[in-house]
Design an enzyme around this catalytic site. Structure first.
Site, PDB file in Angstrom:
ATOM      1  N   ASP A   1       0.861  -1.173   0.000  1.00  0.00           N
ATOM      2  CA  ASP A   1       0.000   0.000   0.000  1.00  0.00           C
ATOM      3  C   ASP A   1       0.904   1.231   0.000  1.00  0.00           C
ATOM      4  OD1 ASP A   1      -2.390   1.646   0.510  1.00  0.00           O
ATOM      5  OD2 ASP A   1      -1.585   1.837   2.546  1.00  0.00           O
TER       6      ASP A   1
ATOM      7  N   ASP B   1      -0.226   4.958   0.938  1.00  0.00           N
ATOM      8  CA  ASP B   1      -0.482   5.984   1.947  1.00  0.00           C
ATOM      9  C   ASP B   1      -0.205   5.507   3.362  1.00  0.00           C
ATOM     10  OD1 ASP B   1      -1.260   7.415  -0.232  1.00  0.00           O
ATOM     11  OD2 ASP B   1      -3.408   7.282   0.169  1.00  0.00           O
TER      12      ASP B   1
ATOM     13  N   ASP C   1      -1.127  -0.156   6.115  1.00  0.00           N
ATOM     14  CA  ASP C   1      -1.334   0.492   7.406  1.00  0.00           C
ATOM     15  C   ASP C   1      -2.788   0.473   7.835  1.00  0.00           C
ATOM     16  OD1 ASP C   1      -2.540   3.705   7.168  1.00  0.00           O
ATOM     17  OD2 ASP C   1      -2.126   2.554   5.365  1.00  0.00           O
TER      18      ASP C   1
END
Length: 307
Positions: A46, A48, A221
């Protein structure tokens, strides 16, 4: 053409002459250090707050605002919509569905080459210094093992590809905007690359590339990426939000947190403001503003000043 791990290996230049026994020995050692490609395994990251501090689409929007593509007020409306999505998306799937038709509408009429140029400029200007060194090191470990590494992001795929290229990764999976004759229509191809869509895209890529998902890894996250993390054999929660931290502990997933005190507080605002998934509110506000307030001197993608 994706950047293959084999392309990162050191090779002797064509025509090089090894003139001594020491040279032959060095060449043999160099060859022995080359890692064979591992085509059945890969890693998916991922972007961000996993690969980057904060949200890529937020920094992209900041870069556009700096170039007068829209105002600070538009940016604030966009930020509000992103914060709302961040809080509600995991519980209200309709939030994503309702935004699909408006997502990426703000680039309608832009040329692809202009979009790519802006992505490159804004990455170098606002994002490069926000890459987590620890996460990039994890990605490099996979590359060093002969595996491919893809970014998986809800941001426009063009932005994901630029980030991947700048970091020396294989490529990116992202939200795809429809293009006709080199110009964006403002419509999407498929769905927003969010939640279950990330898992579906990884499975499709695995089938096309001959990957063994049981040997693959995924890093994120956000608890919204639980489907992606559950798709592979090795899942890692990186800088996890509280919900993902709980899920990781329950499932026995590894947890890596590269944040510390002040640094974690510093990135909290852009991360909360923009998840890089829903651009609907921002796009709608921008489109309405352009219809109501466009003047002959307002910049367009072709005439806006470059940094």
């Amino acid at each position: 053409m994706p950047i293959r791990p084999s392309a990162l290996r050191r090779k002797r230049p064509p025509g090089r002459v090894v003139a001594s026994a020491a040279g032959w020995a060095a060449a043999e050692v160099e060859a022995a250090l080359e890692v064979p490609a591992d085509p059945a395994a890969a890693a998916f990251f991922d972007v961000d707050n996993t690969m980057m501090q904060g949200a890529s689409i937020y920094y992209f929007a900041r870069g556009l605002a700096k170039r007068k593509y829209f105002t600070s007020a538009d940016l604030l409306r966009f930020a509000y919509q992103q914060a709302r999505f961040r809080l509600l998306a995991s519980e209200h799937a309709g939030t994503v569905s309702n935004a699909k038709s408006a997502a990426l509408a703000f680039i309608a009429g832009w040329r692809v080459e202009d979009m790519e140029r802006l992505c490159e400029e804004i990455f170098d200007e606002l994002m490069a210094d926000r890459i987590w060194a620890g996460t990039l090191a994890l990605a490099q470990l996979h590359l060093d093992a002969g595996q491919r590494v893809w970014l998986v992001t809800a941001a426009p795929v063009e932005l994901g590809r630029i980030i991947a290229a700048r970091l020396g990764l294989t490529g990116a999976i992202g939200t795809v905007a429809e293009v006709e004759d080199g110009v964006y229509t403002g419509r999407l191809v498929g769905d927003l690359m969010h939640g279950p869509e990330k898992a579906s895209a990884i499975r499709t890529l695995a089938l096309a590339e001959g990957l063994d998902l049981a040997r693959c890894a995924a890093y994120s996250d956000s608890v919204n990426d639980t489907p992606m993390l559950s798709t592979v054999g090795y899942a890692v929660a990186v800088n996890p939000d509280p919900a993902l931290r709980r899920e990781a502990r329950k499932r026995g997933w590894e947890i890596r947190d590269f944040r510390t005190g002040r640094k974690a507080a510093k990135i909290a605002i852009p991360t909360a403001l923009a998840t890089g998934v829903v651009i609907g509110g921002f796009a709608t506000a921008t489109a309405m503003r352009k219809r109501r307030r466009r003047t002959p001197t307002q910049p367009t993608p072709e005439t806006a000043p470059q940094a």
